[in-house]
Design an enzyme around this catalytic site. Structure first.
Site, PDB file in Angstrom:
ATOM      1  N   THR A 210       0.854  -1.186   0.000  1.00  0.00           N
ATOM      2  CA  THR A 210       0.000   0.000   0.000  1.00  0.00           C
ATOM      3  C   THR A 210       0.896   1.244   0.000  1.00  0.00           C
ATOM      4  OG1 THR A 210      -1.793  -1.087   1.150  1.00  0.00           O
ATOM      5  CG2 THR A 210      -1.531   1.262   1.609  1.00  0.00           C
ATOM      6  N   ASP A 241      -8.744  -0.326   5.795  1.00  0.00           N
ATOM      7  CA  ASP A 241      -8.586   0.839   6.678  1.00  0.00           C
ATOM      8  C   ASP A 241      -8.205   2.102   5.919  1.00  0.00           C
ATOM      9  OD1 ASP A 241      -6.063  -0.712   6.229  1.00  0.00           O
ATOM     10  OD2 ASP A 241      -5.207   1.098   7.111  1.00  0.00           O
ATOM     11  N   GLY A 262      -0.822  -2.069   6.552  1.00  0.00           N
ATOM     12  CA  GLY A 262      -0.797  -3.308   7.320  1.00  0.00           C
ATOM     13  C   GLY A 262      -2.163  -3.961   7.328  1.00  0.00           C
TER      14      GLY A 262
HETATM   15  N1  ASP Z   1      -4.040  -1.696   4.947  1.00  0.00           N
HETATM   16  C1  ASP Z   1      -4.308  -2.249   3.641  1.00  0.00           C
HETATM   17  C2  ASP Z   1      -5.657  -2.909   3.683  1.00  0.00           C
HETATM   18  O1  ASP Z   1      -5.921  -3.653   4.591  1.00  0.00           O
HETATM   19  C3  ASP Z   1      -3.294  -3.239   3.181  1.00  0.00           C
HETATM   20  C4  ASP Z   1      -1.835  -2.834   3.348  1.00  0.00           C
HETATM   21  O2  ASP Z   1      -1.543  -1.816   3.907  1.00  0.00           O
HETATM   22  O3  ASP Z   1      -0.972  -3.601   2.910  1.00  0.00           O
HETATM   23  O4  ASP Z   1      -6.421  -2.733   2.772  1.00  0.00           O
END
Ligand code: ASP
Length: 355
Positions: A210, A241, A262
């Site tokens: 992300t 999120d 995350g």
């Molecule tokens: N936070 C992101 C989500 O859950 C994924 C990521 O940050 O890798 O959509």
């Protein structure tokens, strides 16, 4: 679970003005450690800064170079825009756009896939001066969801649009609508295959990241932006999120700006960004200490990992992750910093006006 915590006291911006080498790895031990979790009450001039991340998790060995190149380019682009337009919103949007075009990141082109093999993207942008924000989810077939989020904020009476409604705004605003499947890459298809054979829901630990950016200008105006394809193998309609203000993205001139990455279901349940900024605003924590404390607590509480970048209202930086890696970079004056692993802080001296 990986439990590396990046204690980046270095990032409390003790600028090494006497850094003459073009590039070197700075050991964090060279930096002064904060003796207390409280922020310094001394008022210092704010140095305009653009800080970006390219996601928390694992980074394939053969991608590390490209990922560093990507985050550094994005930080430089954002900084250049900040200098040119004076707008922290422009800076974070443009920094994120660079990463949305790069297949080494999970945003725009290169986004990970739903269980049905489609791309559904989330994004949010927020200005700390007036708490204005714009969010989109289930965006499809456009390269820059972050710009669509900004249009939601600036061109509608609403602050969050999803799916068909978001796409109809994109069309009305003249966004290029790509043919179905144009954002799908070989790497994201391979990850979906792995997901289907291993059936794990924590694949973000091995996926591209992300992306996000935070910025501050000399007057203390902050902004934050986050963009993502979400999690590999997610159900269609799953929202993470990143587009939720207070969870994956938040900005308030009274405290600072945060972009998180995350495990989305944990980050939203913990309201990660808001909690970090609350410690700064109400308990006078230094941003790095606030980030470490809250992220550690979240990781312990849910047994899920993540990372974040932050800038507080005084211009201090926080960079923290409980995953194995998180790529990040920032430009401040002529210094371009970058890191991926715990304690890593590569510094290059760049031309302040170059990209
Ligand atoms: N936070 C992101 C989500 O859950 C994924 C990521 O940050 O890798 O959509």
């Amino acid at each position: 679970m990986p439990r590396a915590l990046f204690i980046a006291d270095s990032l409390q911006i003790n600028l090494k003005r006497n850094c003459h080498l073009n590039m070197r790895i700075l050991k964090s031990s060279k930096y002064k450690t904060l003796s207390s979790r409280k922020s310094s009450s001394r008022k210092a001039a704010i140095l305009p800064t653009v800080l970006v991340h390219g996601g928390a998790g694992h980074i394939r060995d053969d991608w590390v170079k490209c990922v560093k190149f990507g985050v550094k380019g994005a930080a430089q682009r954002g900084y250049k825009v900040l200098q040119k337009t004076g707008s922290v919103l422009d800076a974070v949007e443009q920094a994120v756009r660079v990463l949305e075009m790069d297949i080494h990141f999970n945003a725009g082109y290169g986004s990970v896939l739903t269980v049905d093999g489609d791309v559904e993207m989330d994004a949010a942008i927020m200005a700390g001066a007036n708490l204005e924000g714009g969010c989109v989810t289930m965006a499809r077939d456009i390269t820059h969801p972050i710009s669509l989020a900004r249009r939601v904020m600036e061109k509608t009476n609403y602050r969050f649009l999803a799916g068909d409604g978001a796409m109809s705004l994109a069309r009305n605003e003249g966004f290029e609508i790509l043919p179905k499947g144009a954002l799908v890459t070989k790497a994201s298809q391979k990850l979906l295959q792995i997901f289907k054979t291993t059936n794990t829901d924590t694949l973000y630990n091995v996926t591209p990241g992300t992306v996000g950016a935070v910025a501050i200008d000399a007057c203390g105006n902050v902004a934050a932006a986050t963009s993502t394809g979400g999690l590999t193998g997610k159900l269609s309609g799953r929202i993470g999120d990143s587009p939720l203000l207070g969870a994956g993205t938040y900005a308030d001139n009274k405290s600072g700006a945060v972009s998180a990455t995350g495990h989305g279901e944990s980050i939203m349940r913990y309201n990660l960004s808001s909690r970090v900024l609350a410690l700064v605003q109400h308990k006078d924590y230094a941003i790095q200490q606030a980030a470490e404390q809250i992220l550690k607590q979240m990781t312990k509480r849910f047994n899920q990992t993540g990372g974040l970048i932050a800038i507080d209202h005084r211009g201090q930086l926080g960079i923290c992750f409980t995953t194995e890696c998180m790529s990040w970079a920032y430009q401040q004056a002529n210094e371009l910093h970058c890191g991926v692993t715990v304690g890593e802080d590569e510094v290059e001296i760049v031309n302040e006006t170059s990209e």
